[in-house]
Scaffold this motif. Structure first.
Motif, PDB file in Angstrom:
ATOM      1  N   GLU A 152       0.837  -1.198   0.000  1.00 38.88           N
ATOM      2  CA  GLU A 152       0.000   0.000   0.000  1.00 38.88           C
ATOM      3  C   GLU A 152       0.870   1.245   0.000  1.00 38.88           C
ATOM      4  O   GLU A 152       1.920   1.265   0.623  1.00 38.88           O
ATOM      5  CB  GLU A 152      -0.941   0.014   1.198  1.00 38.88           C
ATOM      6  N   MET A 189       0.047   7.867  -2.261  1.00 42.35           N
ATOM      7  CA  MET A 189      -1.362   7.908  -2.667  1.00 42.35           C
ATOM      8  C   MET A 189      -1.591   9.015  -3.684  1.00 42.35           C
ATOM      9  O   MET A 189      -2.343   8.843  -4.640  1.00 42.35           O
ATOM     10  CB  MET A 189      -2.267   8.118  -1.460  1.00 42.35           C
ATOM     11  N   SER A 196       0.384   7.760  -6.945  1.00 40.06           N
ATOM     12  CA  SER A 196      -0.216   6.567  -7.547  1.00 40.06           C
ATOM     13  C   SER A 196      -1.695   6.716  -7.851  1.00 40.06           C
ATOM     14  O   SER A 196      -2.266   5.933  -8.604  1.00 40.06           O
ATOM     15  CB  SER A 196      -0.036   5.364  -6.610  1.00 40.06           C
ATOM     16  N   ARG A 197      -2.313   7.697  -7.213  1.00 41.11           N
ATOM     17  CA  ARG A 197      -3.765   7.898  -7.343  1.00 41.11           C
ATOM     18  C   ARG A 197      -4.540   6.650  -6.940  1.00 41.11           C
ATOM     19  O   ARG A 197      -5.499   6.250  -7.581  1.00 41.11           O
ATOM     20  CB  ARG A 197      -4.133   8.325  -8.760  1.00 41.11           C
ATOM     21  N   ARG A 198      -4.049   6.018  -5.862  1.00 41.02           N
ATOM     22  CA  ARG A 198      -4.738   4.842  -5.313  1.00 41.02           C
ATOM     23  C   ARG A 198      -4.413   4.716  -3.837  1.00 41.02           C
ATOM     24  O   ARG A 198      -3.417   5.243  -3.373  1.00 41.02           O
ATOM     25  CB  ARG A 198      -4.340   3.588  -6.066  1.00 41.02           C
ATOM     26  N   ARG A 199      -5.264   4.012  -3.121  1.00 41.81           N
ATOM     27  CA  ARG A 199      -5.067   3.790  -1.691  1.00 41.81           C
ATOM     28  C   ARG A 199      -4.608   2.380  -1.374  1.00 41.81           C
ATOM     29  O   ARG A 199      -4.187   2.104  -0.264  1.00 41.81           O
ATOM     30  CB  ARG A 199      -6.353   4.068  -0.932  1.00 41.81           C
ATOM     31  N   GLN A 200      -4.705   1.497  -2.337  1.00 40.86           N
ATOM     32  CA  GLN A 200      -4.314   0.107  -2.144  1.00 40.86           C
ATOM     33  C   GLN A 200      -3.446  -0.335  -3.308  1.00 40.86           C
ATOM     34  O   GLN A 200      -3.509   0.227  -4.383  1.00 40.86           O
ATOM     35  CB  GLN A 200      -5.542  -0.797  -2.062  1.00 40.86           C
TER      36      GLN A 200
END
Length: 71
Positions: A18, A24, A27-31
């Motif tokens: 993560e 975040m 990557s523009r993501r949380r996972q």
């Protein structure tokens, strides 16, 4: 993987599972795997691209944002 609060040992496990708060944004993501995670062949460990080569990941950054010694 180091204990929480311990310094990074370059194993890449944390960033592969993560992203951190900065990861975040990048990557523009949380996972999932952080986009900034990079393998350094010379050192034989994983490094954060936002610390080593921020302009490669965010091309709009000004030239002064490059780490010292990078042309």
């Amino acid at each position: 993987m180091p204990e929480p609060g311990a310094p990074c040992n370059g194993c890449g496990v944390c960033c592969a599972s993560e992203p951190c708060p900065l990861g975040m944004l990048v990557s523009r993501r949380r996972q999932g795997r952080c986009r900034a995670l990079q393998w350094d062949c010379g050192l034989g460990l994983y490094r954060c691209g936002m610390l080593d080569q921020p302009k490669r990941l965010m091309r709009w950054l000004p030239s002064w944002s490059r780490p010292f010694g990078v042309g």
